[in-house]
Design a protein around this motif. Sequence first.
Motif, PDB file in Angstrom:
ATOM      1  N   PRO A 146       0.799  -1.230   0.000  1.00 61.00           N
ATOM      2  CA  PRO A 146       0.000   0.000   0.000  1.00 61.00           C
ATOM      3  C   PRO A 146       0.830   1.278   0.000  1.00 61.00           C
ATOM      4  CG  PRO A 146      -0.818  -1.578   1.617  1.00 61.00           C
ATOM      5  CD  PRO A 146       0.503  -2.096   1.120  1.00 61.00           C
ATOM      6  N   SER A 147       2.108   1.191   0.401  1.00 62.97           N
ATOM      7  CA  SER A 147       2.926   2.401   0.416  1.00 62.97           C
ATOM      8  C   SER A 147       3.291   2.845  -0.994  1.00 62.97           C
ATOM      9  CB  SER A 147       4.207   2.149   1.224  1.00 62.97           C
ATOM     10  OG  SER A 147       5.062   1.240   0.551  1.00 62.97           O
ATOM     11  N   ARG A 148       3.116   1.957  -1.987  1.00 64.82           N
ATOM     12  CA  ARG A 148       3.507   2.274  -3.350  1.00 64.82           C
ATOM     13  C   ARG A 148       2.324   2.643  -4.233  1.00 64.82           C
ATOM     14  NH1 ARG A 148       7.386  -2.719  -4.764  1.00 64.82           N
ATOM     15  NH2 ARG A 148       7.326  -1.780  -6.828  1.00 64.82           N
ATOM     16  N   VAL A 149       1.113   2.496  -3.742  1.00 66.30           N
ATOM     17  CA  VAL A 149      -0.082   2.863  -4.501  1.00 66.30           C
ATOM     18  C   VAL A 149      -1.203   3.069  -3.503  1.00 66.30           C
ATOM     19  CG1 VAL A 149      -0.822   0.475  -4.868  1.00 66.30           C
ATOM     20  CG2 VAL A 149      -1.526   2.246  -6.492  1.00 66.30           C
ATOM     21  N   ALA A 150      -2.135   3.969  -3.860  1.00 68.05           N
ATOM     22  CA  ALA A 150      -3.199   4.306  -2.910  1.00 68.05           C
ATOM     23  C   ALA A 150      -3.976   3.062  -2.496  1.00 68.05           C
ATOM     24  CB  ALA A 150      -4.138   5.342  -3.538  1.00 68.05           C
ATOM     25  N   GLU A 151      -4.209   2.161  -3.418  1.00 65.92           N
ATOM     26  CA  GLU A 151      -4.843   0.887  -3.106  1.00 65.92           C
ATOM     27  C   GLU A 151      -3.769  -0.194  -3.161  1.00 65.92           C
ATOM     28  OE1 GLU A 151      -8.842   0.145  -4.952  1.00 65.92           O
ATOM     29  OE2 GLU A 151      -8.135   1.743  -6.232  1.00 65.92           O
ATOM     30  N   ASP A 152      -4.078  -1.333  -2.566  1.00 61.49           N
ATOM     31  CA  ASP A 152      -3.187  -2.474  -2.660  1.00 61.49           C
ATOM     32  C   ASP A 152      -2.941  -2.801  -4.141  1.00 61.49           C
ATOM     33  OD1 ASP A 152      -3.007  -5.582  -2.983  1.00 61.49           O
ATOM     34  OD2 ASP A 152      -2.286  -5.149  -0.965  1.00 61.49           O
ATOM     35  N   PHE A 153      -1.676  -3.039  -4.496  1.00 61.67           N
ATOM     36  CA  PHE A 153      -1.313  -3.276  -5.894  1.00 61.67           C
ATOM     37  C   PHE A 153      -2.107  -4.446  -6.474  1.00 61.67           C
ATOM     38  CE2 PHE A 153       1.129  -4.034  -9.620  1.00 61.67           C
ATOM     39  CZ  PHE A 153       1.874  -2.902  -9.880  1.00 61.67           C
ATOM     40  N   ALA A 154      -2.210  -5.528  -5.702  1.00 56.53           N
ATOM     41  CA  ALA A 154      -2.944  -6.698  -6.181  1.00 56.53           C
ATOM     42  C   ALA A 154      -4.406  -6.361  -6.422  1.00 56.53           C
ATOM     43  CB  ALA A 154      -2.820  -7.845  -5.179  1.00 56.53           C
ATOM     44  N   ASP A 155      -5.006  -5.559  -5.540  1.00 55.71           N
ATOM     45  CA  ASP A 155      -6.403  -5.185  -5.716  1.00 55.71           C
ATOM     46  C   ASP A 155      -6.600  -4.367  -6.985  1.00 55.71           C
ATOM     47  OD1 ASP A 155      -7.213  -6.505  -3.486  1.00 55.71           O
ATOM     48  OD2 ASP A 155      -7.396  -4.731  -2.213  1.00 55.71           O
ATOM     49  N   VAL A 156      -5.648  -3.498  -7.304  1.00 56.60           N
ATOM     50  CA  VAL A 156      -5.756  -2.706  -8.529  1.00 56.60           C
ATOM     51  C   VAL A 156      -5.746  -3.625  -9.750  1.00 56.60           C
ATOM     52  CG1 VAL A 156      -4.632  -0.975  -9.976  1.00 56.60           C
ATOM     53  CG2 VAL A 156      -4.728  -0.654  -7.500  1.00 56.60           C
TER      54      VAL A 156
END
Length: 204
Positions: free
Chosen positions: A156-166
């Motif tokens: 989550p620190s690298r994208v507003a949402e969890d990367f996998a969720d995106v």
Amino acid sequence: ELHETQLELQLLDERCAEEQVSIQQKYDALRRPAFDRRRAMLRRIAGFWRAALCGHPAKLVHPREVSVLEHVVDFDVRENLDRRGSFEVHMHLGENPLFREQALVKRVTFHDASTERVEAATLTPSSASGTEVLSAVRGPAMSVLGWFLSAHSGDPSRVAEDFADVLRRDLWQDPIPYYLAFQAPGSSSACPPLPTASAGAAPS
């Protein structure tokens, strides 16, 4: 008495979650034939997944991996592999001068609400360029390949949402708007535009 009432509420929540997973698995199975038909159609559009990934507003793509994404021919997500919501993400590369492997698979298995086991993808460079790409995407910057190779399901620190969720709940569910956004004049993507000869027809 209060403790017993709270326990009753907790048990009902657990039953609700189990029934929701059963319903989700049922509809995942019903949707799979449509997803497979869509995959077959998208494979006929050269550079589709590169454009869709580059066109996402979350800026998922590392500039150094664009040369790899040019070779992506298929992308797939397998959801709810068990009753705890485990999943797999697949990305397939055509023949390329960078890596030996053509299939990348990342599997995340949930044992309970707070415990997961991650089986990351493997990429073996077949050239100096491949080695340079791997070195770049393993850093802190956002990266599709970096996520596939990471032993974590998301960051989550690298994208507003969890990367996998995106990837699973946004890009995979409907990638066409991001493909079109990348193709649109004035796109803010850092990725270079697709060559005219391989841009393919716009999805309808």
